[in-house]
Structure formats: C-alpha cells, structure tokens
Design a protein around this motif. Structure first.
Motif, short mmCIF file in Angstrom:
data_model
loop_
_atom_site.label_atom_id
_atom_site.label_comp_id
_atom_site.label_asym_id
_atom_site.label_seq_id
_atom_site.Cartn_x
_atom_site.Cartn_y
_atom_site.Cartn_z
N PRO A 18 75.73 69.69 32.17
CA PRO A 18 75.36 70.05 30.80
C PRO A 18 75.47 71.56 30.58
N LEU A 19 75.86 71.93 29.39
CA LEU A 19 75.88 73.35 29.04
C LEU A 19 74.46 73.85 28.88
N PRO A 20 74.20 75.10 29.23
CA PRO A 20 72.90 75.67 28.91
C PRO A 20 72.80 75.86 27.40
N ASP A 21 71.59 76.08 26.92
CA ASP A 21 71.41 76.36 25.50
C ASP A 21 72.01 77.74 25.23
N ILE A 124 85.73 75.24 30.06
CA ILE A 124 86.25 74.05 29.39
C ILE A 124 85.11 73.05 29.27
N VAL A 125 84.87 72.58 28.05
CA VAL A 125 83.75 71.69 27.76
C VAL A 125 84.31 70.37 27.21
N ASP A 126 83.86 69.25 27.80
CA ASP A 126 84.37 67.95 27.36
C ASP A 126 83.72 67.52 26.05
N ARG A 127 84.14 66.39 25.53
CA ARG A 127 83.66 65.90 24.23
C ARG A 127 82.19 65.51 24.25
N GLU A 128 81.61 65.39 25.43
CA GLU A 128 80.19 65.07 25.56
C GLU A 128 79.34 66.32 25.75
N GLY A 129 79.96 67.50 25.65
CA GLY A 129 79.22 68.75 25.74
C GLY A 129 78.92 69.20 27.17
N ARG A 130 79.74 68.76 28.13
CA ARG A 130 79.52 69.13 29.53
C ARG A 130 80.61 70.08 30.02
N GLU A 131 80.20 71.06 30.79
CA GLU A 131 81.17 71.95 31.41
C GLU A 131 81.97 71.16 32.44
#
Length: 164
Positions: A18-21, A124-131
């Motif tokens: 998950p990306l950080p805020d 690069i971040v996927d469509r689910e918001g994950r790095e």
C-alpha cells in the motif's frame, strides 16, 4: 561533439504494498492524493527543475503520458521546486511539456512519505493503489519496453472501461 551516454536507473519490482498517505497540490494549490485517481494506474515521478537528470527525462515522461492516457494511466510528475507553480510553468513552456499536469510537492512531503532518497525517483502504482515498482534515477519512459512494463505493472484496464 558526441553525446555522453547517461547511466539510466533500473525499474525494481517488488511485492505490491500500500502507498503511504501522501498529498501534493495542483497548480492552484488544491491538495490531492493518489486516491483521487480511482481505477487509474499511476506513474509518480518526483523531480525538480534544478535536477539535470530530471530535466533530461521530462520530455520522455510527457511522451509516455500521451502513450498511456488511453489506458487510464496517469503520470503525476510532482515538482519539488520550492518556487512551485512560478518555477514549473516557465519550465514546461520552455521544454514544450504539454501533456503532463502541473503537480507540486514544494515542501517534499510526498517524497518523504514515499521514502525517496534522491531525484528523480519514480514509483509505479497499480489500479488498486499499491506500489509495484520503483526506479531511482533517469529513465527513457517512452520506449516500447518501458511502456509495456508500466502497463503490465499497473494491470489491465477493467473491461467496462476498455477502449472501444
């Protein structure tokens, strides 16, 4: 005079996380988050006008945005310039950057949240918001190989959003 070959960074793939805020602003100063781009793949590039490798890769990022837009992949080039819009607008005009939005991170908060060690860094971040991958250093983002890697990492466009 022969042009000196530049060392390019390497795309380092990792397990999705998950990306950080993190927040950044648009040209008008309105705050945004990656979550404001639901269903999009993201190419988050941290750069500055004073960073020579960043400047060198900006035209390729602009061309990549043109190539990826129909796939709902957005290049978010977040400028770390303390001068904000006043520094970036003339740079875009001078370098003929036409497809990238003007996104700002003048205090470096997004870069810190992402644990960026230097500029340029691209996530690069996927469509689910994950790095899914990260590249430290300059890259040729508009090559067929790099565009294919970005598309693969962000994942396919959902069928209901596919191009007709």
């Amino acid at each position: 005079m022969a042009r000196k070959a530049r060392a390019a960074g390497r795309l380092m793939e990792a397990e999705p996380k998950p990306l950080p805020d993190l927040t950044f602003t648009d040209a008008e100063g309105k705050a945004h988050r990656p979550a404001d781009f639901p269903g999009h793949g993201l190419v988050i590039n941290l750069w500055a006008t004073w960073c020579a490798p960043c400047v060198a890769e900006m035209p390729a990022l602009d061309r990549a945005q043109a190539a990826l837009a129909a796939d709902r992949i957005t290049v978010l080039a977040l400028s770390s310039d303390r001068g904000g819009r006043a520094a970036v607008e003339p740079f875009y005009r001078d370098k003929r950057i036409a497809r990238l939005g003007l996104w700002l991170d003048p205090r470096g908060a997004a870069g810190r949240a992402l644990g960026v060690r230097g500029l340029p860094t691209t996530v690069i971040v996927d469509r689910e918001g994950r790095e899914r991958a990260r590249l430290e250093g300059e890259a040729a983002w508009d090559t067929p190989e790099m565009l294919a890697a970005v598309r693969r990492l962000v994942g396919p466009l959902p069928q209901d959003q596919a191009r007709s």
